[in-house]
Design an enzyme around this catalytic site. Structure first.
Site, PDB file in Angstrom:
ATOM      1  CG  ASP A  57      -1.968  -0.993   1.256  1.00 27.83           C
ATOM      2  OD1 ASP A  57      -2.018  -1.823   0.327  1.00 27.83           O
ATOM      3  OD2 ASP A  57      -2.776  -0.984   2.208  1.00 27.83           O
ATOM      4  CG  HIS A 201       2.327  -0.056   4.405  1.00 28.87           C
ATOM      5  ND1 HIS A 201       2.081  -1.006   5.377  1.00 28.87           N
ATOM      6  CD2 HIS A 201       1.181   0.646   4.243  1.00 28.87           C
ATOM      7  CE1 HIS A 201       0.825  -0.876   5.793  1.00 28.87           C
ATOM      8  NE2 HIS A 201       0.254   0.115   5.130  1.00 28.87           N
TER       9      HIS A 201
HETATM   10 ZN   LIG Z   1      -2.468   3.169   3.185  1.00 32.64          ZN
END
Ligand SMILES: [Zn+2]
Length: 261
Positions: A57, A201
């Site tokens: 993400d 991430h």
């Molecule tokens: Zn996010």
């Protein structure tokens, strides 16, 4: 690639009535879209073979190339949920994800807590990011990850209107919190199960170094690394406005759509 692995199958979803209530649109073409959408035919049937989907993400960022390099070296694919303006700024990384067969999804424009903002703002966030991503890839995304995993009926309705399936996760090593590469590796391996969706991430320096080891260790355990659309490709595909927390498992051969509140 075995021909039988390419054959699309239709199964009766246990949550059919829920689906009918929240999503009247046709199933997304999970296994037949273009390679740039990360939706190549699945290499395996995730109802039979244990599969796991790594997702990243908040990118792209300066750390995205390191993740892509690791995936490329091990011929693995993943799913990237992009911030629209980041995609516009780092177009080459987005195009590289598409070329590699990774799936690309929507992760809004400004990363707000969508359950706390008005419906018009939710629609703006989803729709604008989808257009920004499409302006780079040439393909409108069909999957969406809500920032912080926060969703409610309002978010699902906006996702349905934008043609986006909602993807959360069931494995969170909390890389955003501790920034510890070894802890990311240990945490994922301790928690992952067949059908797992792992949230990571590609915006922190400590996450990419965990990827080579995770790919090797998951493969050694018999997992097939797939994109999120591939995870659901042989169990009915994905539908706009429906929430997906994990994929089918060899044990139950069925998709649980977390579309229950
Ligand atoms: Zn996010």
């Amino acid at each position: 690639m075995a021909a039988r692995a390419l054959r699309r199958r239709t199964v009766t979803l246990m949550t059919g009535t829920v689906l009918a209530a929240v999503a009247s649109t046709a199933p997304l073409q999970a296994a037949s879209a273009t390679p740039a959408g990360g939706t190549r035919p699945p290499p395996v049937d995730c109802r039979v073979t244990p599969c796991v989907a790594l997702t990243f993400d908040d990118g792209p960022s300066d750390y995205t190339p390191a993740v892509l390099g690791a995936l490329e070296r091990q011929h693995a694919v993943a799913t990237f949920f992009l911030i629209g303006p980041h995609a516009l700024r780092l177009r080459a990384d987005v195009l590289r994800e598409g070329r590699d067969g990774d799936a690309i999804g929507d992760h809004t424009v400004t990363h707000p807590h969508l359950t706390l903002v008005p419906p018009a703002r939710v629609r703006y966030e989803l729709e604008t990011a989808a257009r920004q991503i499409a302006s780079v890839t040439g393909h409108r995304p069909t999957i969406f990850r809500p920032p912080f995993g926060a969703w409610n009926a309002k978010v699902r309705a906006a996702a349905a209107a934008a043609g986006l399936a909602v993807v959360t996760w069931n494995v969170d090593p909390r890389d955003w919190q501790h920034h510890d590469t070894r802890l990311i590796e240990r945490s994922v391996l301790a928690r992952v199960r067949p059908g797992g969706i792992v949230v990571l991430h590609d915006r922190y320096a400590t996450t990419p170094p965990a990827v080579p080891y995770l790919l090797r260790a998951l493969t050694a355990r018999g997992y097939a690394l797939v994109t999120v659309p591939q995870l659901f490709a042989t169990s009915g595909g994905m539908r706009p406005g429906v929430v997906y927390r994990h994929g089918p498992t060899p044990e139950n051969g069925r998709v649980e759509h977390g579309a229950v509140s």
